[in-house]
Design a protein around this motif. Sequence first.
Motif, PDB file in Angstrom:
ATOM      1  N   ARG A  64      44.042  39.238  42.517  1.00  9.62           N
ATOM      2  CA  ARG A  64      45.076  40.408  43.554  1.00  9.62           C
ATOM      3  C   ARG A  64      44.601  41.774  43.171  1.00  9.62           C
ATOM      4  N   LYS A  65      44.830  41.813  41.459  1.00 10.61           N
ATOM      5  CA  LYS A  65      44.018  43.562  41.582  1.00 10.61           C
ATOM      6  C   LYS A  65      42.922  44.093  41.939  1.00 10.61           C
ATOM      7  N   TYR A  66      41.464  42.996  41.887  1.00  5.77           N
ATOM      8  CA  TYR A  66      40.154  43.950  42.677  1.00  5.77           C
ATOM      9  C   TYR A  66      40.778  44.410  43.844  1.00  5.77           C
ATOM     10  N   ASP A  67      41.330  42.614  44.437  1.00  5.32           N
ATOM     11  CA  ASP A  67      41.625  42.889  46.052  1.00  5.32           C
ATOM     12  C   ASP A  67      41.971  44.486  46.747  1.00  5.32           C
ATOM     13  N   TYR A  68      43.149  44.559  45.499  1.00  3.06           N
ATOM     14  CA  TYR A  68      44.150  45.789  45.916  1.00  3.06           C
ATOM     15  C   TYR A  68      41.909  47.243  46.203  1.00  3.06           C
ATOM     16  N   LYS A  71      40.719  47.435  47.886  1.00  2.00           N
ATOM     17  CA  LYS A  71      40.689  47.735  49.785  1.00  2.00           C
ATOM     18  C   LYS A  71      40.791  49.351  50.025  1.00  2.00           C
ATOM     19  N   ARG A  72      40.918  50.006  48.355  1.00  2.00           N
ATOM     20  CA  ARG A  72      41.384  51.566  48.250  1.00  2.00           C
ATOM     21  C   ARG A  72      39.642  52.127  47.777  1.00  2.00           C
ATOM     22  N   ASN A  73      38.576  51.444  48.264  1.00  2.00           N
ATOM     23  CA  ASN A  73      37.299  51.942  47.128  1.00  2.00           C
ATOM     24  C   ASN A  73      37.184  52.403  46.160  1.00  2.00           C
ATOM     25  N   LEU A  74      37.980  51.491  44.806  1.00  2.00           N
ATOM     26  CA  LEU A  74      38.929  51.747  43.677  1.00  2.00           C
ATOM     27  C   LEU A  74      37.518  51.573  43.017  1.00  2.00           C
ATOM     28  N   ALA A  75      37.456  50.462  42.846  1.00  2.00           N
ATOM     29  CA  ALA A  75      35.679  49.309  42.068  1.00  2.00           C
ATOM     30  C   ALA A  75      34.658  49.098  42.690  1.00  2.00           C
ATOM     31  N   ASP A  76      33.924  50.644  42.072  1.00  2.00           N
ATOM     32  CA  ASP A  76      32.489  50.002  43.235  1.00  2.00           C
ATOM     33  C   ASP A  76      31.639  48.950  42.348  1.00  2.00           C
ATOM     34  N   THR A  77      32.495  49.354  40.786  1.00  2.00           N
ATOM     35  CA  THR A  77      30.911  48.470  40.047  1.00  2.00           C
ATOM     36  C   THR A  77      31.527  47.391  38.976  1.00  2.00           C
ATOM     37  N   PRO A  78      31.449  47.151  38.334  1.00  2.00           N
ATOM     38  CA  PRO A  78      31.760  46.988  37.127  1.00  2.00           C
ATOM     39  C   PRO A  78      32.638  47.436  36.152  1.00  2.00           C
ATOM     40  N   GLU A  79      31.937  48.041  35.682  1.00  2.00           N
ATOM     41  CA  GLU A  79      32.647  48.677  34.977  1.00  2.00           C
ATOM     42  C   GLU A  79      34.207  49.293  35.195  1.00  2.00           C
ATOM     43  N   GLN A  80      34.138  49.899  36.504  1.00  2.00           N
ATOM     44  CA  GLN A  80      35.363  50.398  36.682  1.00  2.00           C
ATOM     45  C   GLN A  80      36.252  49.222  37.775  1.00  2.00           C
ATOM     46  N   PHE A  81      35.443  48.000  38.454  1.00  2.00           N
ATOM     47  CA  PHE A  81      37.129  46.714  37.411  1.00  2.00           C
ATOM     48  C   PHE A  81      37.336  46.648  36.177  1.00  2.00           C
ATOM     49  N   ILE A  82      36.805  46.709  35.162  1.00  2.00           N
ATOM     50  CA  ILE A  82      37.088  46.177  34.023  1.00  2.00           C
ATOM     51  C   ILE A  82      38.397  47.398  33.853  1.00  2.00           C
ATOM     52  N   GLU A  83      37.821  49.078  33.807  1.00  2.00           N
ATOM     53  CA  GLU A  83      38.353  49.935  33.402  1.00  2.00           C
ATOM     54  C   GLU A  83      39.625  50.161  34.169  1.00  2.00           C
ATOM     55  N   ARG A  84      40.088  49.901  35.533  1.00  2.00           N
ATOM     56  CA  ARG A  84      40.848  49.603  36.859  1.00  2.00           C
ATOM     57  C   ARG A  84      41.218  47.919  36.868  1.00  2.00           C
ATOM     58  N   ALA A  85      41.550  47.070  36.294  1.00  2.00           N
ATOM     59  CA  ALA A  85      42.006  46.583  36.526  1.00  2.00           C
ATOM     60  C   ALA A  85      42.163  45.275  35.735  1.00  2.00           C
ATOM     61  N   ALA A  86      41.330  45.006  34.762  1.00  2.00           N
ATOM     62  CA  ALA A  86      41.182  44.139  33.908  1.00  2.00           C
ATOM     63  C   ALA A  86      41.533  44.596  32.430  1.00  2.00           C
ATOM     64  N   SER A  87      41.569  45.617  31.532  1.00  2.00           N
ATOM     65  CA  SER A  87      42.661  46.560  30.763  1.00  2.00           C
ATOM     66  C   SER A  87      43.469  46.574  30.515  1.00  2.00           C
ATOM     67  N   ARG A  88      44.418  46.901  31.133  1.00  2.00           N
ATOM     68  CA  ARG A  88      45.513  47.010  31.467  1.00  2.00           C
ATOM     69  C   ARG A  88      46.390  46.795  33.018  1.00  2.00           C
ATOM     70  N   SER A  89      47.504  46.683  32.860  1.00  2.00           N
ATOM     71  CA  SER A  89      48.596  46.568  33.213  1.00  2.00           C
ATOM     72  C   SER A  89      48.988  48.528  34.134  1.00  2.00           C
TER      73      SER A  89
END
Length: 124
Positions: A64-68, A71-89
């Motif tokens: 759900r966080k990744y989908d969000y 939609k805002r073009n904020l997770a173009d790489t796995p590193e951005q996914f980890i940083e922005r979705a999978a690391s913290r609330s």
Amino acid sequence: MKHRIVLLAGLALAALSSVATAAPSAAAQREISGLMQALERSGCRFQRNGSWYGAAEAKSHLQRKYDYLLKRNLADTPEQFIERAASRSSISGRAYRVACPGAAEQDASAWFQQQLRGLRAAGR
């Protein structure tokens, strides 16, 4: 001179708009999907805001966080996914934690980075 400035401004806007609408590459999408699958299959528990969740529920939350972010073009790489979705609330700012059978509890960021290195080493 004025025509040249207008042309340059138009080119700059076109470049910015193409960046703003960029989507993750196919390779990035495969790696992010691989990270989600690694979590789901891990048998690990995932701590979010002080409560522990099973791997399937954690995967659903991160999806759900990744989908969000997508939609805002904020997770173009796995590193951005980890940083922005999978690391913290994103609500409390507290770091997520992962506890896997037979391993020490660790920050989710470190766990996902390790998984990403494994995916890349395996050539996925």
